[in-house]
Every structure is written in structure tokens, then in C-alpha cells.
Design a protein around this motif. Structure first.
Motif, short mmCIF file in Angstrom:
data_model
loop_
_atom_site.label_atom_id
_atom_site.label_comp_id
_atom_site.label_asym_id
_atom_site.label_seq_id
_atom_site.Cartn_x
_atom_site.Cartn_y
_atom_site.Cartn_z
N UNK A 212 43.24 41.49 39.22
CA UNK A 212 43.57 42.04 40.50
C UNK A 212 43.33 40.93 41.55
N UNK A 213 44.31 40.91 42.41
CA UNK A 213 44.65 39.79 43.28
C UNK A 213 43.50 39.71 44.40
N UNK A 214 43.17 38.42 44.68
CA UNK A 214 41.63 38.41 45.66
C UNK A 214 40.81 39.32 45.74
N UNK A 215 40.25 39.43 44.56
CA UNK A 215 39.06 40.17 43.88
C UNK A 215 37.81 39.67 44.71
N UNK A 216 37.72 38.20 44.47
CA UNK A 216 36.42 37.67 44.99
C UNK A 216 36.23 37.87 46.63
N UNK A 217 37.40 37.77 47.27
CA UNK A 217 37.45 38.14 48.52
C UNK A 217 36.99 39.52 48.97
N UNK A 218 37.60 40.42 48.26
CA UNK A 218 36.80 41.73 48.38
C UNK A 218 35.45 42.07 48.32
N UNK A 219 35.03 41.49 47.23
CA UNK A 219 33.48 41.45 46.86
C UNK A 219 32.61 40.69 48.13
N UNK A 220 33.10 39.38 48.36
CA UNK A 220 32.50 38.87 49.57
C UNK A 220 32.19 39.70 50.95
N UNK A 221 33.57 40.35 51.06
CA UNK A 221 33.82 40.92 52.52
C UNK A 221 33.04 42.28 52.27
N UNK A 222 33.18 43.16 51.28
CA UNK A 222 32.67 44.46 51.50
C UNK A 222 31.44 44.59 50.58
N UNK A 223 31.22 43.61 49.44
CA UNK A 223 29.98 44.05 48.70
C UNK A 223 30.40 44.51 47.36
N UNK A 224 29.47 44.15 46.32
CA UNK A 224 29.76 44.50 45.10
C UNK A 224 29.87 45.85 44.74
N UNK A 225 29.52 46.59 45.41
CA UNK A 225 29.67 48.15 45.16
C UNK A 225 31.19 48.68 45.47
N UNK A 226 31.72 48.08 46.53
CA UNK A 226 33.15 48.37 46.73
C UNK A 226 33.80 47.58 45.67
N UNK A 227 33.43 46.42 45.36
CA UNK A 227 34.46 45.80 44.29
C UNK A 227 34.39 46.64 42.91
N UNK A 228 32.90 47.16 42.65
CA UNK A 228 33.11 48.03 41.37
C UNK A 228 33.76 49.19 41.56
N UNK A 229 33.89 49.78 42.76
CA UNK A 229 34.92 50.80 43.39
C UNK A 229 36.43 50.42 43.21
N UNK A 230 36.70 49.27 43.47
CA UNK A 230 38.14 48.80 43.24
C UNK A 230 38.57 48.67 41.60
N UNK A 231 37.60 48.46 40.99
CA UNK A 231 37.65 48.13 39.64
C UNK A 231 37.97 49.43 39.05
N UNK A 232 37.07 50.48 39.18
CA UNK A 232 37.25 51.89 38.75
C UNK A 232 38.38 52.50 39.17
N UNK A 233 39.12 52.27 40.59
CA UNK A 233 40.27 52.79 40.98
C UNK A 233 41.47 52.19 40.08
N UNK A 234 41.44 50.74 39.90
CA UNK A 234 42.42 50.32 39.20
C UNK A 234 42.70 50.96 37.90
N UNK A 235 41.32 51.06 37.22
CA UNK A 235 41.43 51.57 35.55
C UNK A 235 41.94 53.02 35.79
N UNK A 236 41.78 53.83 36.66
CA UNK A 236 41.86 55.06 36.65
C UNK A 236 43.64 55.19 37.16
N UNK A 237 44.02 54.47 37.93
CA UNK A 237 45.57 54.19 38.30
C UNK A 237 46.06 53.68 37.08
N UNK A 238 45.60 52.73 36.45
CA UNK A 238 46.47 52.22 35.29
C UNK A 238 46.67 53.32 34.00
N UNK A 239 45.53 54.16 33.81
CA UNK A 239 45.27 55.03 32.79
C UNK A 239 46.34 56.11 32.94
#
Length: 388
Positions: A258-285
Motif C-alpha cells: 500500500x503506497x504511503x501507508x506510513x504517511x496515512x498512519x502518521x496523519x490519521x492514526x493507527x486505527x485509520x491505518x488498520x481500517x485501510x488494511x481491512x479495506x484493501x483486504x476486502x477489496x482484493x478478495x
């Protein structure tokens, strides 16, 4: 003929013993709510049979009323345990009114001075219906049944037949009573004893089976995304690679980040980062085939294996995945956030170790990031890597 009163005591001791056994298991394991309901059902049924055993020595109407109440409540609780175990959501809407109706019918008949034969017929019919409902849950069409589940269900059908025969005998001959000897009574109590043994141990084994499956899932599934974890990914990929080698079939591999994932975590917090990981996994599946293998290797890094896929097909699949992720958006503070992914694609050569293929795909992934991200790059072939 068997001694009915003695057999009633045996059923009381057996059911109470099973309740204690299941309560002990529930304290030493992550027991499901169904097991706790089942333990209470066995305890209530044991108390019902114990009160029934005491009735000749305590001929008060209150003892008979309590015994009948406990017997119906125990059967209802057993049905509730099955409904809970198999995940029925609205069982209370059916079971509670039916149980209230059964209690009303039984006690109404008793206080209306119905004959002992009528009371036995009515109780036999009530228990038979509960048993039929439980057997239907276990043997319902369209569900994958284990041998254990089928055995419990068929045993329930046998007890339903015995209770139905008891009710029919009372209707046809008119001389049935709780402690009356006879072949039908003997068959009924022997079937009840078999039901207690098979269903008691059977339900305990069903819960153990579910616990084992849950432990297996926890050992292989990433708890956040629901994808297979790193260890399971390598095991399944190696099995797929060996099968592809035997069948002389192609097998492709992707590394995804996932591009710029660290920037996403730093800007919006780890909870948002976890949400992004889940969204990616669901989209990929949603873009994968049933036999594709996708795993989370760590952080925001994922890998995908496509059995039976040449390089051209793998690139098309990677572009489809990249486009699907780009189109998916998630809500963040102040608006929405769109993710992109970079993907490296290779075809695993025959007899190539998975680590070597992952290294080539990782080089391609790095090239995709260096070229601006949100793109797919094809990795070098194994021969070129070795020659270099």
C-alpha cells in the motif's frame, strides 16, 4: 421388563453428571454460550427425573408439577443450545411461545383432573416434538454434516419414534401411566438412556470440534484482515508450487504494498491505518478466484499467488486489483481517502524456491514504487537474475 423407577434414577444421575462434566469443561476452555446452555439443560433434566423418582414417596401435586415443568424446560433448553450452537438468530421468537404453550397445556390438563393416561400422552407428544425439532436442526438439508452430527441427529430421530410410539400406545390402549411396566415403556426409557449418552458426549465433542477449528483458524488467519498469515501463506504456496510442477502448469506471484501507508498512519492514526488494511483486504478478495492464495506478510505488505496463470494473465489480474483498490475510498476526518498500491509480478519457475520468487517480485515492487507508485511492474526472469 425394566424397573421404570430405577431407570428414572439412572437418568437423573446421568444428566446431572453430564451437567457437571460440561460445566467443568466450560471452565477450562473458551466455551461457547451453547455449551453453558446445554449444561443447564442437562441439570434441569436431571432434576426433573430426580423429582419423578421421588414422586411415589412424595405424592404431592407440587412434586408432579415441578417434575413436568423441569422436564419441558430441560427439553426447551436443549433445543436452545442447538439453536445457539448453529447460529440461529431468531429462535427465541419460536421457542419461548412454544414452551409457554406446552407448559400451559400440561398444567392445564393436570389441574383439569385429566387421567394419568392423558397426561402421559400429552407429555410424550411434547417431548417428541422437541426431539424432532432438534433432529431437524442437526440433519437439516443443504448443510454439511459431520459423521458425529449425523449420529446425534439419527439418535434424536430414534427417541422421537420411541416417544411417538408411547403416545400412540396410550391413545390406542388407554392404560399408559408413568410407572406402568410394559414393552413400550421399556423401549422409551432405553431410547432415553441412549439419547442421554450419545447426545451428552456428542454435544461435548461438537463443541470440542468447533474449538479445534477455531484454534486452527487462529493459527493460519491474520486476525486483522482475515487473510492467511505469513506462515500459512508459505505453506499453501509451497503446496500450490509442488502441484503446479507436477502438472506442468504455470503459477504466478505478486508482491503488493500500500503506497504511503506510513504517511496515512502518521496523519490519521493507527486505527485509520488498520481500517485501510481491512479495506484493501476486502477489496482484493472481491477480485480473487477461489483457489488464489493471498496473505499478509507483515505491515502493509501482501503477497498473492495465482495458480494456473501465465505472466500475461497475472499482469491483467494485477491491473484489475490495482484499479479496484484505487476506486475504493474510506472516510477519514475531514473527507475521504483513496488508496493506491504498487505491485510486482513474476512467474515462479519450475523447481524455484518460493523465497527466490518472492525476492524477484520484491525487486519488481521496488521498481514500481521508484517509478511513481500506483503501478504494476514485471520482475526479471530467474535466468536473467542468475546470469547477472
Amino acid at each position: 421388563m425394566i424397573d421404570i423407577r430405577t431407570f428414572m434414577l439412572v437418568l437423573a444421575i446421568g444428566n446431572i453428571g453430564f451437567a457437571m462434566l460440561m460445566a467443568g469443561y466450560a471452565r477450562t476452555a473458551a466455551a461457547s454460550p451453547a455449551l453453558r446452555v446445554w449444561a443447564w439443560a442437562k441439570l434441569v433434566q436431571g432434576c426433573a427425573h430426580l423429582l419423578g423418582w421421588l414422586r411415589p414417596d412424595l405424592p404431592w401435586i407440587g412434586v408432579a408439577v415441578a417434575a413436568n415443568t423441569f422436564l419441558i424446560a430441560g427439553a426447551a433448553s436443549e433445543a436452545a443450545a442447538y439453536c445457539t450452537f448453529f447460529g440461529y438468530a431468531r429462535w427465541r421468537r419460536v421457542l419461548y411461545p412454544c414452551t409457554a404453550l406446552a407448559l400451559l397445556a400440561m398444567h392445564g390438563a393436570r389441574f383439569a383432573h385429566a387421567s394419568p393416561n392423558t397426561l402421559v400422552i400429552l407429555m410424550s407428544m411434547i417431548i417428541a416434538l422437541y426431539t424432532a425439532a432438534m433432529a431437524a436442526i442437526l440433519l437439516r438439508p443443504g448443510a454439511g454434516h459431520s459423521m458425529l452430527q449425523r449420529l446425534i441427529g439419527l439418535n434424536g430421530l430414534a427417541f422421537f419414534a420411541a416417544m411417538s410410539l408411547r403416545a400412540y400406545s396410550g391413545i390406542a390402549h388407554g392404560h399408559m401411566a408413568v410407572f406402568a411396566p410394559g414393552a413400550v415403556q421399556s423401549i422409551t426409557y432405553l431410547a432415553g438412556y441412549l439419547l442421554m449418552i450419545v447426545n451428552g458426549f456428542g454435544f461435548l465433542l461438537l463443541c470440542k470440534e468447533e474449538d479445534d477449528q477455531q484454534m486452527a483458524r487462529l493459527a493460519t488467519i491474520d486476525s486483522l484482515t482475515g487473510l492467511v498469515n505469513r506462515r500459512a501463506f508459505f505453506e499453501r504456496t509451497e503446496s500450490a508450487r509442488l502441484l503446479a510442477t507436477r502438472l506442468r502448469s504455470p503459477i504466478a506471484l505478486m508482491m503488493i504494498d500500500i503506497d504511503h501507508f506510513k504517511r496515512l498512519n502518521d496523519r490519521f492514526g493507527h486505527a485509520t491505518g488498520d481500517e485501510a488494511l481491512c479495506l484493501f483486504a476486502a477489496t482484493a478478495q472481491q477480485t480473487l478466484r477461489d483457489h488464489d492464495i493471498m496473505g499478509r506478510l507483515g505491515g502493509e505488505e501482501f503477497a498473492l499467488v495465482l495458480p494456473g496463470t501465465e505472466l500475461e494473465g497475472a499482469v491483467l489480474a494485477a491491473e484489475r486489483l490495482r484499479g479496484a483498490v484505487s476506486a475504493a475510498h474510506m472516510s477519514v476526518s475531514g473527507g475521504t481517502y483513496g488508496m493506491t498500491v504498487s505491485i510486482g509480478v513474476v512467474v515462479i519457475d519450475p523447481n524455484e524456491h518460493i523465497n527466490s520468487a518472492l525476492a524477484r517480485a520484491d525487486h519488481a515492487l521496488y521498481a514500481a514504487k521508484s517509478a511513481g507508485r500506483d503501478r504494476v511492474e514485471v520482475g526479471q526472469s530467474r535466468l536473467r537474475v542468475v546470469a547477472g
